[in-house]
Design an enzyme around this catalytic site. Structure first.
Site, short mmCIF file in Angstrom:
data_model
loop_
_atom_site.label_atom_id
_atom_site.label_comp_id
_atom_site.label_asym_id
_atom_site.label_seq_id
_atom_site.Cartn_x
_atom_site.Cartn_y
_atom_site.Cartn_z
N GLU A 45 25.80 -16.70 9.57
CA GLU A 45 24.40 -16.48 9.22
C GLU A 45 24.21 -16.28 7.72
O GLU A 45 23.23 -16.74 7.14
CB GLU A 45 23.85 -15.27 10.00
CG GLU A 45 23.61 -15.54 11.47
CD GLU A 45 22.60 -16.65 11.71
OE1 GLU A 45 21.69 -16.83 10.88
OE2 GLU A 45 22.73 -17.34 12.72
N TYR A 128 15.80 -11.11 8.59
CA TYR A 128 16.14 -12.30 9.36
C TYR A 128 17.58 -12.24 9.86
O TYR A 128 17.87 -12.45 11.05
CB TYR A 128 15.93 -13.58 8.55
CG TYR A 128 16.60 -14.75 9.23
CD1 TYR A 128 15.99 -15.40 10.29
CD2 TYR A 128 17.89 -15.15 8.86
CE1 TYR A 128 16.63 -16.42 10.97
CE2 TYR A 128 18.54 -16.16 9.53
CZ TYR A 128 17.90 -16.80 10.58
OH TYR A 128 18.54 -17.80 11.26
N ASP A 146 13.43 -18.75 11.42
CA ASP A 146 13.80 -19.49 10.21
C ASP A 146 12.82 -20.63 10.04
O ASP A 146 11.78 -20.70 10.72
CB ASP A 146 15.26 -19.97 10.28
CG ASP A 146 15.46 -21.06 11.33
OD1 ASP A 146 14.53 -21.35 12.12
OD2 ASP A 146 16.57 -21.64 11.36
N CYS A 198 12.18 -31.35 17.02
CA CYS A 198 10.93 -31.03 16.31
C CYS A 198 11.21 -31.03 14.80
O CYS A 198 11.00 -30.04 14.10
CB CYS A 198 10.40 -29.67 16.78
SG CYS A 198 8.68 -29.37 16.35
#
Length: 370
Positions: A45, A128, A146, A198
């Site tokens: 991450e 986040y 994100d 997407c």
């Protein structure tokens, strides 16, 4: 939530189409009882912040080969960690990586906190990253947002307000959909949906598990979302870098101050970066020559760096001469490597001797994860 079945449909899609990642425990393995290693989730991450998955894969593999757990990373020399990080950009992440590893190893017996609040107390972990680790590593029902998730939410709900003004609303829409069951898989599923279907351009709406619920698709505006407010033009700064070489081929290098851009990284002595070209202030007495300039773009400004080169035997006021055989271009941040490449390509009477046949590692872009 518009439809309580939305998370279930997305998880069904994820079970069949989850991307394989070197740090990920896939849905089948997770269903069989395997659990993610919080260390690997945390490391991935941090690396993935503002960087693509494709760029991070090899860095991640190399890091876990060198430092397989948080104790090993905590015991590593910071200079080695910074060298291995070179090319990933946003170097404050690497400095915080070693700080966080030290805290977890020393104060927490190598165990990462399993809550968002506990993770937020660690160096270099913001909202986040804390949410992502809590969800993915510990199956906490935290909302992970994100750029991919923002795009999915903007299209699913036809949010036409441009970013960044719509961030809060998109975050709330994402929170409304976050399920209590399998939140770790769900967080990764939404990000995978944004990265593979997407997508920013030409979304593959015809195979999307949410196509029947997508308001933007129904309105024919999916490819136009999310809208973004116009960005202000980036300012231009200028600076000077000095590339000095001894007759025996050693190069003058220094470790930059720990704070600021490229902090703690190896590089060429140079000036501050400002709107006007700084005055000539070389780090060692020599007959300096113009080697041209390199250009580099940081998050908030463009940089034009004038390069000056010299061959000298004088003792430097700053930095130290490093034998050519000990220099790995791949340990230099991208900007400094650009300067090195130009210096090495200079005519033979300039300080540009051939010092290494190593090819620099590929430089990843600073785009959000995909």
């Amino acid at each position: 939530m518009r439809d309580a079945a939305l998370p279930d449909r997305l998880l069904d899609w994820y079970d069949a189409h989850a991307r394989e990642m070197p740090w990920r425990v896939g849905p089948a393995a997770r269903a069989a009882g395997a659990r993610p290693d919080p260390y690997r989730v945390w490391l991935s991450e941090v690396m993935l912040q503002q960087t693509t998955v494709a760029a991070v894969r090899e860095y991640f593999r190399r890091f876990v080969a060198l430092w397989p757990d948080v104790h090993a990373l905590a015991a590593a020399e910071e200079a080695q960690v910074m060298g291995e990080w070179a090319g990933l950009g946003y170097y404050a992440r690497a400095r915080n990586l070693t700080k966080c590893a030290g805290v977890v190893s020393r104060d927490l017996d190598g165990r990462f906190p399993d809550t968002r609040e506990g993770l937020l107390a660690l160096p270099g972990i913001g909202p986040y990253t804390a949410a992502a680790i809590a969800a993915i590593a510990f199956d906490r029902a935290e909302t992970v947002v994100d750029g991919n998730v923002e795009r999915v939410m903007a299209r699913l709900h036809a949010v036409e307000e441009p970013l960044p003004g719509s961030k809060k609303r998109l975050g709330q829409l994402a929170a409304d959909l976050t399920p209590a069951a399998r939140p770790g898989d769900y967080a990764q599923a939404v990000m995978d949906l944004g990265a593979t279907i997407c997508t920013p351009r030409r979304p593959a709406c015809g195979i999307c598990p949410w196509m029947g619920d997508c308001a933007a698709r129904a309105a024919g505006i999916a490819a136009d979302l999310p809208r973004k407010a116009p960005k202000a033009a980036k300012p231009v700064r200028r600076g000077v870098a000095y590339l000095a070489r001894r007759p025996d081929g050693a190069w003058l290098l220094e470790t930059r101050a720990p704070e600021g851009l490229l902090g703690g990284m190896l590089g060429w002595p140079g000036s501050d970066w400002a709107e006007a070209v700084p005055e000539h202030a070389p780090p060692v007495a020599a007959e300096w020559r113009d080697l041209g300039e390199v250009r580099h773009t940081f998050t908030h400004f463009h940089l034009i760096l004038a390069l000056r080169g010299a061959v000298t035997e004088a003792a430097p006021d700053r930095g130290r001469f490093v034998p050519a055989a000990e220099i790995r271009p791949s340990d230099l941040p991208t900007l400094m490597r650009k300067a090195f490449d130009m210096a090495r390509g200079a005519p033979e009477d300039h300080p540009g001797g051939r010092v290494s046949n190593r090819r620099p590692r590929a430089v990843p872009s600073g785009k959000p994860r995909q």
